[in-house]
Design a protein around this motif. Sequence first.
Motif, PDB file in Angstrom:
ATOM      1  N   UNK A 196       0.860  -1.184   0.000  1.00 55.07           N
ATOM      2  CA  UNK A 196       0.000   0.000   0.000  1.00 55.07           C
ATOM      3  C   UNK A 196       0.894   1.231   0.000  1.00 55.07           C
ATOM      4  N   UNK A 197       0.279   2.395  -0.027  1.00 57.40           N
ATOM      5  CA  UNK A 197       1.052   3.637  -0.080  1.00 57.40           C
ATOM      6  C   UNK A 197       1.806   3.890   1.215  1.00 57.40           C
ATOM      7  N   UNK A 198       1.285   3.399   2.328  1.00 63.00           N
ATOM      8  CA  UNK A 198       2.005   3.552   3.594  1.00 63.00           C
ATOM      9  C   UNK A 198       3.346   2.811   3.539  1.00 63.00           C
ATOM     10  N   UNK A 199       3.332   1.596   2.999  1.00 67.19           N
ATOM     11  CA  UNK A 199       4.572   0.828   2.877  1.00 67.19           C
ATOM     12  C   UNK A 199       5.537   1.500   1.917  1.00 67.19           C
ATOM     13  N   UNK A 200       5.012   2.081   0.863  1.00 73.22           N
ATOM     14  CA  UNK A 200       5.866   2.792  -0.092  1.00 73.22           C
ATOM     15  C   UNK A 200       6.504   4.007   0.567  1.00 73.22           C
ATOM     16  N   UNK A 201       5.718   4.747   1.331  1.00 76.66           N
ATOM     17  CA  UNK A 201       6.239   5.941   2.006  1.00 76.66           C
ATOM     18  C   UNK A 201       7.341   5.580   2.996  1.00 76.66           C
ATOM     19  N   UNK A 202       7.153   4.475   3.724  1.00 84.80           N
ATOM     20  CA  UNK A 202       8.171   4.049   4.690  1.00 84.80           C
ATOM     21  C   UNK A 202       9.473   3.695   3.971  1.00 84.80           C
TER      22      UNK A 202
ATOM     23  N   UNK B 293      10.650   4.946   1.298  1.00 84.70           N
ATOM     24  CA  UNK B 293      11.309   6.129   0.756  1.00 84.70           C
ATOM     25  C   UNK B 293      11.764   7.121   1.820  1.00 84.70           C
ATOM     26  N   UNK B 294      11.469   6.831   3.084  1.00 86.59           N
ATOM     27  CA  UNK B 294      11.749   7.765   4.179  1.00 86.59           C
ATOM     28  C   UNK B 294      13.086   7.414   4.835  1.00 86.59           C
ATOM     29  N   UNK B 295      14.133   8.232   4.638  1.00 86.28           N
ATOM     30  CA  UNK B 295      15.435   7.909   5.247  1.00 86.28           C
ATOM     31  C   UNK B 295      15.392   7.953   6.767  1.00 86.28           C
ATOM     32  N   UNK B 296      14.524   8.808   7.332  1.00 86.46           N
ATOM     33  CA  UNK B 296      14.398   8.861   8.777  1.00 86.46           C
ATOM     34  C   UNK B 296      13.837   7.572   9.353  1.00 86.46           C
ATOM     35  N   UNK B 297      12.966   6.935   8.597  1.00 90.65           N
ATOM     36  CA  UNK B 297      12.384   5.655   9.007  1.00 90.65           C
ATOM     37  C   UNK B 297      13.470   4.592   9.085  1.00 90.65           C
ATOM     38  N   UNK B 298      14.275   4.491   8.029  1.00 91.14           N
ATOM     39  CA  UNK B 298      15.345   3.497   8.008  1.00 91.14           C
ATOM     40  C   UNK B 298      16.363   3.760   9.112  1.00 91.14           C
ATOM     41  N   UNK B 299      16.747   5.017   9.261  1.00 90.76           N
ATOM     42  CA  UNK B 299      17.723   5.354  10.288  1.00 90.76           C
ATOM     43  C   UNK B 299      17.210   5.104  11.689  1.00 90.76           C
ATOM     44  N   UNK B 300      15.923   5.387  11.900  1.00 90.58           N
ATOM     45  CA  UNK B 300      15.338   5.168  13.216  1.00 90.58           C
ATOM     46  C   UNK B 300      15.282   3.698  13.583  1.00 90.58           C
ATOM     47  N   UNK B 301      14.942   2.840  12.619  1.00 90.65           N
ATOM     48  CA  UNK B 301      14.895   1.408  12.894  1.00 90.65           C
ATOM     49  C   UNK B 301      16.301   0.833  13.070  1.00 90.65           C
ATOM     50  N   UNK B 302      17.270   1.352  12.337  1.00 93.02           N
ATOM     51  CA  UNK B 302      18.643   0.900  12.528  1.00 93.02           C
ATOM     52  C   UNK B 302      19.127   1.250  13.938  1.00 93.02           C
TER      53      UNK B 302
END
Length: 519
Positions: free
Chosen positions: A446-452, A454-463
């Motif tokens: 869905x678009x929520x998964x697509x947005x996540x 593409x979000x560098x803050x999301x990846x960095x936060x989970x790392x």
Amino acid sequence: MAVTFPARKHLLRAATTALATAGPTLAHVAPVRRALVGRAERWLYDMSHADQVSGKELPGVADDRTAIGLAITRTIARALAEDRFSPGALHSMSKILVQSLLIEQGEQSAQIRFKAEHRDASPPSFLTISPTKACNLRCTGCYADSGATSEKLEWATFDRIIGEAKTLWGARLIVLSGGEPFAYRSDGKGIVDMAEKHADCLFMAYTNGTLINDAVAERLARAGNLWPAISLEGWRGRTDERRGAGVFDQVLATMQRLRAVKAPFGMSLTATRHNVEEILSQEFLDFFFNEQGVLFSWLFHYMPIGRSFTLDLMPTPDQRLWMWRRAWEVVRVDQRFLVDFWNYGTATDGCISAGGHGRGGYFYIDWNGAVSPCVFLPYAPVNVKEIYARGGNLNDVWADPFFAAVRGWQADFQARQCNEMAPCPMRDHHMELRRLLHDYEPDPMDENARAALLDPGYAGGLQKYDQEFQALADPVWERHYRRPLDPGDGHSLHPLPDIEGDGQTGLRRQGPSYVRCWP
């Protein structure tokens, strides 16, 4: 002396057969029930000891699997003693758990055939299916972004998926999610009709509970093979805050009508950093297990996917470690069937998504037919409808290269004896998942998964989350799970390590000395 493997297998089959088929008698003959429970518990300890001595299991891992087995045994025994199973449920337990899973050659032949055709790989052991996105509620942060919609699997496709899971894989467990599964309608039929058609399967439905009226409850009791897991966020205040005013009271009313007809049910809890202590408090668990008749509970950690996803609702690393100890304490001391979906990786050899890598696993199929490794990993390389349209079947789903790569990641993780307290590629090893997503390019669901994505803050936060939790959990893994075998291991459960109120163990690594197991 530990029982040999063939004898242990025979003993398990005999004890399980007796427990299920003699259910109505056992409810009234306490000495017989206690004898069978005692035999099952001795078998669990004997198997644990043999696995540890042979080196098949790490001492702490064997403890966890024994603890779960003991909790399941005691849960069934209590329910029988309290006469909480309808005749339909007792019949289903006998037919499905004994005949289908342990005895019938058809189920065994499907697994043997799959292994022969797929280089000795094990088939998936169950499926999670969301047959509809529709829901009568609109909960804050819903992982599926459900609501008023007509999106659904058509009955024929839904039915075919379940039929193929049985014939191709020998699977007999089907988990239903949503949307709200009790809102599903296709060709004038719903999920109870599907459970009645596939009476040789056990269905579990994650549900908000508000659509289970008296008539539905009576059908559930008669069928006996569809067990609701009713969602709660905590007491009335927290549940109504997320799910809508009055939902908590509707849930209690639904539990009352299910109890009245002896239809088995459980609950589903979502932990956030705001409600962790509430939903795992002794008062809360006693109320629902003892007073409301809950037989089992699934504990999910909030995952930053779906509607209005945010990292800020995830339980903190300290809270998560506290949850790990508290949930195992409930299993060990209270002997309740409470499963923490992420913190119990030791009971499953880690992640079981994408079909699983050894002891069983699953796929997730949504209302559009999109297939992903897991409900909480919303990236789909294939669509089951498209596979069916070109003459394929569920084995073609299993064989997809992205799913194979995820299984390869899991197998390597397990072979290295990596920390199974942190088994999730989506949350605990997010940058490794990103590599797989980059290499295989599955579609966001869905678009929520697509947005996540593409979000560098999301990846960095989970790392960052991954690193902080691993720094807490790795010392526990080394000292508790990988401890040296001592003479008493296997015939009792080693004590859980002490953890301070903020989730710290006193074993925390100092500084940035974080080391990955995965290269």
